[in-house]
Design a protein around this motif. Sequence first.
Motif, PDB file in Angstrom:
ATOM      1  N   ASP A  90       0.705  -1.016   0.181  1.00  0.00           N
ATOM      2  CA  ASP A  90       0.033   0.149   0.042  1.00  0.00           C
ATOM      3  C   ASP A  90       0.733   1.310   0.062  1.00  0.00           C
ATOM      4  N   PRO A  91       0.511   2.348  -0.855  1.00  0.00           N
ATOM      5  CA  PRO A  91       1.369   3.511  -0.744  1.00  0.00           C
ATOM      6  C   PRO A  91       1.893   4.058   0.421  1.00  0.00           C
ATOM      7  N   SER A  92       0.926   3.921   1.754  1.00  0.00           N
ATOM      8  CA  SER A  92       1.046   4.260   3.012  1.00  0.00           C
ATOM      9  C   SER A  92       2.245   3.636   3.742  1.00  0.00           C
ATOM     10  N   GLU A  93       2.720   2.389   3.175  1.00  0.00           N
ATOM     11  CA  GLU A  93       3.948   1.836   3.710  1.00  0.00           C
ATOM     12  C   GLU A  93       5.239   2.385   3.483  1.00  0.00           C
ATOM     13  N   LEU A  94       5.098   3.509   2.523  1.00  0.00           N
ATOM     14  CA  LEU A  94       6.259   4.076   2.304  1.00  0.00           C
ATOM     15  C   LEU A  94       7.093   4.921   3.449  1.00  0.00           C
ATOM     16  N   THR A  95       5.981   5.407   4.229  1.00  0.00           N
ATOM     17  CA  THR A  95       6.275   6.024   5.640  1.00  0.00           C
ATOM     18  C   THR A  95       7.008   5.201   6.292  1.00  0.00           C
ATOM     19  N   GLU A 100      10.598   9.484   4.342  1.00  0.00           N
ATOM     20  CA  GLU A 100      10.867  10.813   4.614  1.00  0.00           C
ATOM     21  C   GLU A 100      12.211  11.021   5.230  1.00  0.00           C
ATOM     22  N   ALA A 116       3.740   3.767  -5.748  1.00  0.00           N
ATOM     23  CA  ALA A 116       3.705   4.715  -4.211  1.00  0.00           C
ATOM     24  C   ALA A 116       2.556   5.939  -4.637  1.00  0.00           C
ATOM     25  N   GLU A 117       1.971   5.827  -5.841  1.00  0.00           N
ATOM     26  CA  GLU A 117       0.865   6.722  -6.254  1.00  0.00           C
ATOM     27  C   GLU A 117       1.251   8.019  -5.890  1.00  0.00           C
ATOM     28  N   GLU A 119       2.705   9.245  -3.128  1.00  0.00           N
ATOM     29  CA  GLU A 119       3.214   9.474  -2.111  1.00  0.00           C
ATOM     30  C   GLU A 119       4.747  10.367  -2.264  1.00  0.00           C
TER      31      GLU A 119
END
Length: 503
Positions: A90-95, A100, A116-117, A119
């Motif tokens: 899920d793109p939120s997993e990038l965090t 960052e 990551a769509e 993100e």
Amino acid sequence: MTQGDVISLFLENEAATNRLGNELALALKARDCLALSGDLGAGKSSLARAFLRTMADDDGLEIPSPTFTLVQSYELRIPVSHFDLYRLGDPSELTELGFEEALENGICLVEWPEMAEGELPETCVSLRLEHEGAGRRATLTAPEKTAARIRRVLAIRNFLADAGYGDAKRRFLIGDASLRAYESIYPKTGDRKILMDWPPLPDGPPVLDGKPYPKVAHLAENAYPFVAIADALRARGFATPEIYKVDYEQGILLIEDLGTDGVLDDDGRPIAERYRQSVACLAHLHSMQIPHDIPVTATHTHHIPDFDRTAMKMEVRLVLDWHIAWKRGSPPTDAEREEYLAIWDRLIDALQSAETNLLLRDFHSPNIIWRGHENGIRKIGIIDFQDAMIGPTAYDLASIVQDARVTIEPDLFRQLMDDYLSLRQSQGVFDEVGFMKAWAIMSAQRNCKLAGLWVRLLQRDGKPGYLQHMPRTLSYLKVALQHEALAPLREWCARAGIVPVES
């Protein structure tokens, strides 16, 4: 999707793809993100490996695929985090992957960025690779300033190709306190060369009489002075770089590599023999007269500027403009400014009878190459002289015996001063008393400038590392202020709280 300038390149083979990775590693900086997308087998992994190996300056660096770990981090010249998002759930997993934090401290290299769509940052550099004929098409989209950096490294590639080094390996060498940067150029055959990247810049804000700081302080703004001084000194037996090729309009130079040894030991301490040889080289330079006007090309002659009153006072104003408020929390009063500048007017008047000749301006450890295989003055390689002026010769002696970047202990200081004075006496008529007065004034002038410059580099330019030199600079200033001619400045500095000088 990244919006901005578009750069389209045809890459004829894998070597060209690797070369682009090499060049992007020279163009990108901390907080940049490079998103790689495109056809299977189009070279994304090859480009990523070339990028990382260039950043590491290690052609054999093992680059494991981050396909299963999702991210692989490298502590390099600039930290790089290599992300492969193919298996991202899920793109939120990038965090959760620390994206960052990685971007805050370094460069993020991202494969499969589409996973990551939205993100990825809007400032991301997008690089798409697609098959085209026997090669591939690279399409880069980047914000304006980042695109300008990429176009610059590509312009340098074209410059090198014109010089016959289009396939040479390029590596970052160093940047300096100015906006110049340097690369190591490794041809397939022959010795390493040095690439000086000196892009032309628009004038800054006016600081005096409608002129920007570089024009008032006589700082070189293009390559003509560098080439002129290099050729003039080399013709007189000094070791300055041979100039192989210059693009004066773009500010790109390919020059000789004089070596990698300096005048400091592995612990950053001065090597006495090398400093003594440097002082001997300087004494020899001061025994000959360098002309004001030096032809550079068929249509351009470089006039070496004088270290005039305006330039000297502009530099010592750095204490008023930057140092005092930093040191004591309040700026100088109008009365303090007026008294300080009046003192300097009188000190500059006292230089009217001083010996003048070419002064290199920054003759100290970062700009001296030790060439132990050579003889005499050619043991000393001189590499930074584009800002040279005609002025009191004592200035350059102050530069080396009070090295701004390294502490010269009192015993070595006295040895270097004795060496220089003895050599000058042996050359013939030499006014030692007058020279020592000029030395004290020039030492004070240089160290007042540096005391302000270190603060300016911190506060205006975001370069805090130079502040480590402040205690040394103030201790050198204190030595200069001991001369009787500087008593008024000594008293002023004590009252202003710059240097606690005993009366």
